[in-house]
Design an enzyme around this catalytic site. Structure first.
Site, PDB file in Angstrom:
ATOM      1  N   ASP A 261       0.844  -1.188   0.000  1.00 30.96           N
ATOM      2  CA  ASP A 261       0.000   0.000   0.000  1.00 30.96           C
ATOM      3  C   ASP A 261       0.883   1.243   0.000  1.00 30.96           C
ATOM      4  O   ASP A 261       1.871   1.325   0.728  1.00 30.96           O
ATOM      5  CB  ASP A 261      -0.919  -0.001   1.238  1.00 30.96           C
ATOM      6  CG  ASP A 261      -2.064   0.988   1.097  1.00 30.96           C
ATOM      7  OD1 ASP A 261      -3.224   0.545   1.001  1.00 30.96           O
ATOM      8  OD2 ASP A 261      -1.795   2.217   1.083  1.00 30.96           O
ATOM      9  N   ILE A 262       0.509   2.213  -0.807  1.00 32.69           N
ATOM     10  CA  ILE A 262       1.325   3.420  -0.961  1.00 32.69           C
ATOM     11  C   ILE A 262       1.276   4.295   0.295  1.00 32.69           C
ATOM     12  O   ILE A 262       2.173   5.098   0.530  1.00 32.69           O
ATOM     13  CB  ILE A 262       0.863   4.199  -2.221  1.00 32.69           C
ATOM     14  CG1 ILE A 262       1.977   5.059  -2.770  1.00 32.69           C
ATOM     15  CG2 ILE A 262      -0.385   4.999  -1.963  1.00 32.69           C
ATOM     16  CD1 ILE A 262       1.721   5.566  -4.182  1.00 32.69           C
TER      17      ILE A 262
ATOM     18  N   VAL B 189     -10.992   2.831  -3.903  1.00 32.77           N
ATOM     19  CA  VAL B 189     -10.639   2.333  -5.236  1.00 32.77           C
ATOM     20  C   VAL B 189     -11.637   1.256  -5.630  1.00 32.77           C
ATOM     21  O   VAL B 189     -11.828   0.270  -4.895  1.00 32.77           O
ATOM     22  CB  VAL B 189      -9.198   1.793  -5.258  1.00 32.77           C
ATOM     23  CG1 VAL B 189      -8.841   1.305  -6.653  1.00 32.77           C
ATOM     24  CG2 VAL B 189      -8.211   2.856  -4.794  1.00 32.77           C
TER      25      VAL B 189
ATOM     26  N   HIS C 193     -10.114  -5.204  -3.512  1.00 31.66           N
ATOM     27  CA  HIS C 193      -8.779  -5.370  -2.917  1.00 31.66           C
ATOM     28  C   HIS C 193      -8.948  -5.801  -1.478  1.00 31.66           C
ATOM     29  O   HIS C 193      -9.818  -5.316  -0.766  1.00 31.66           O
ATOM     30  CB  HIS C 193      -7.939  -4.100  -3.016  1.00 31.66           C
ATOM     31  CG  HIS C 193      -8.635  -2.853  -2.569  1.00 31.66           C
ATOM     32  ND1 HIS C 193      -9.578  -2.214  -3.337  1.00 31.66           N
ATOM     33  CD2 HIS C 193      -8.537  -2.134  -1.427  1.00 31.66           C
ATOM     34  CE1 HIS C 193     -10.030  -1.155  -2.690  1.00 31.66           C
ATOM     35  NE2 HIS C 193      -9.415  -1.079  -1.518  1.00 31.66           N
TER      36      HIS C 193
ATOM     37  N   HIS D 295      -6.970  -5.824   2.016  1.00 35.64           N
ATOM     38  CA  HIS D 295      -5.826  -5.306   2.761  1.00 35.64           C
ATOM     39  C   HIS D 295      -5.327  -6.413   3.685  1.00 35.64           C
ATOM     40  O   HIS D 295      -6.132  -7.054   4.373  1.00 35.64           O
ATOM     41  CB  HIS D 295      -6.239  -4.136   3.662  1.00 35.64           C
ATOM     42  CG  HIS D 295      -6.785  -2.932   2.952  1.00 35.64           C
ATOM     43  ND1 HIS D 295      -6.064  -1.763   2.817  1.00 35.64           N
ATOM     44  CD2 HIS D 295      -7.981  -2.706   2.363  1.00 35.64           C
ATOM     45  CE1 HIS D 295      -6.809  -0.856   2.177  1.00 35.64           C
ATOM     46  NE2 HIS D 295      -7.975  -1.412   1.894  1.00 35.64           N
TER      47      HIS D 295
END
Ligand code: AMP
Length: 127
Positions: free
Chosen positions: A35-36, A106, A110, A112
């Site tokens: 993750d960014i 987003v 996804h 996490h």
């Protein structure tokens, strides 16, 4: 249920190689990358390669092979992160946010996977 998948979302661009990512694991069914904006010492996102908005979309419309492949990939990502409790790791939390209540940013499914410290209780009291 009706979902329209927007192929301009940022994870679709990552899957097409248009945006770089810090890959942790990849196979036929899934891509996992850091993750960014990590919210834990280890924070990895796992996404299916198919065009699914969220988990209920995926559960309803993905093929059996995709569902199994994605689930197995999550296990491989946990192993790559070294967080499996059964292998001496400290454990992890999996989160899949969906829609408004889940505060999903987003619009490509996804999961996490967060670890690296004790993460506390899952949700705060609401009363
Ligand atoms: P969510 O709120 O569940 O939709 O979370 C979206 C996550 O995607 C956030 O934790 C972001 O930090 C992460 N994110 C957004 N853009 C990128 C990117 N280009 N590379 C890696 N992670 C990203």
């Amino acid at each position: 249920m009706a979902y329209t998948y927007d192929d301009q979302n940022i994870f679709a661009k990552i899957l097409r190689g248009e945006i770089p990512n810090d890959t942790v694991y990849e196979d036929e069914f899934a891509l996992a990358f850091r993750d960014i904006q990590p919210q834990a010492p280890q924070h990895v996102l796992v996404i299916p390669k198919g065009p699914y908005v969220n988990y209920d979309h995926f559960a309803a419309e993905a093929s059996d092979a995709e569902v199994v492949g994605f689930t197995r990939a999550i296990g491989k990502v946990c192993a790559a992160m070294g967080v499996e409790p059964g292998a001496g790791g400290m454990g992890y939390r999996m989160i899949a946010n969906s829609g408004e209540a889940g505060v999903q940013e987003v619009q490509h499914l996804h999961v996490h996977i967060a670890s690296g410290r004790v993460l506390g209780r899952m949700l705060k009291r609401f009363d």
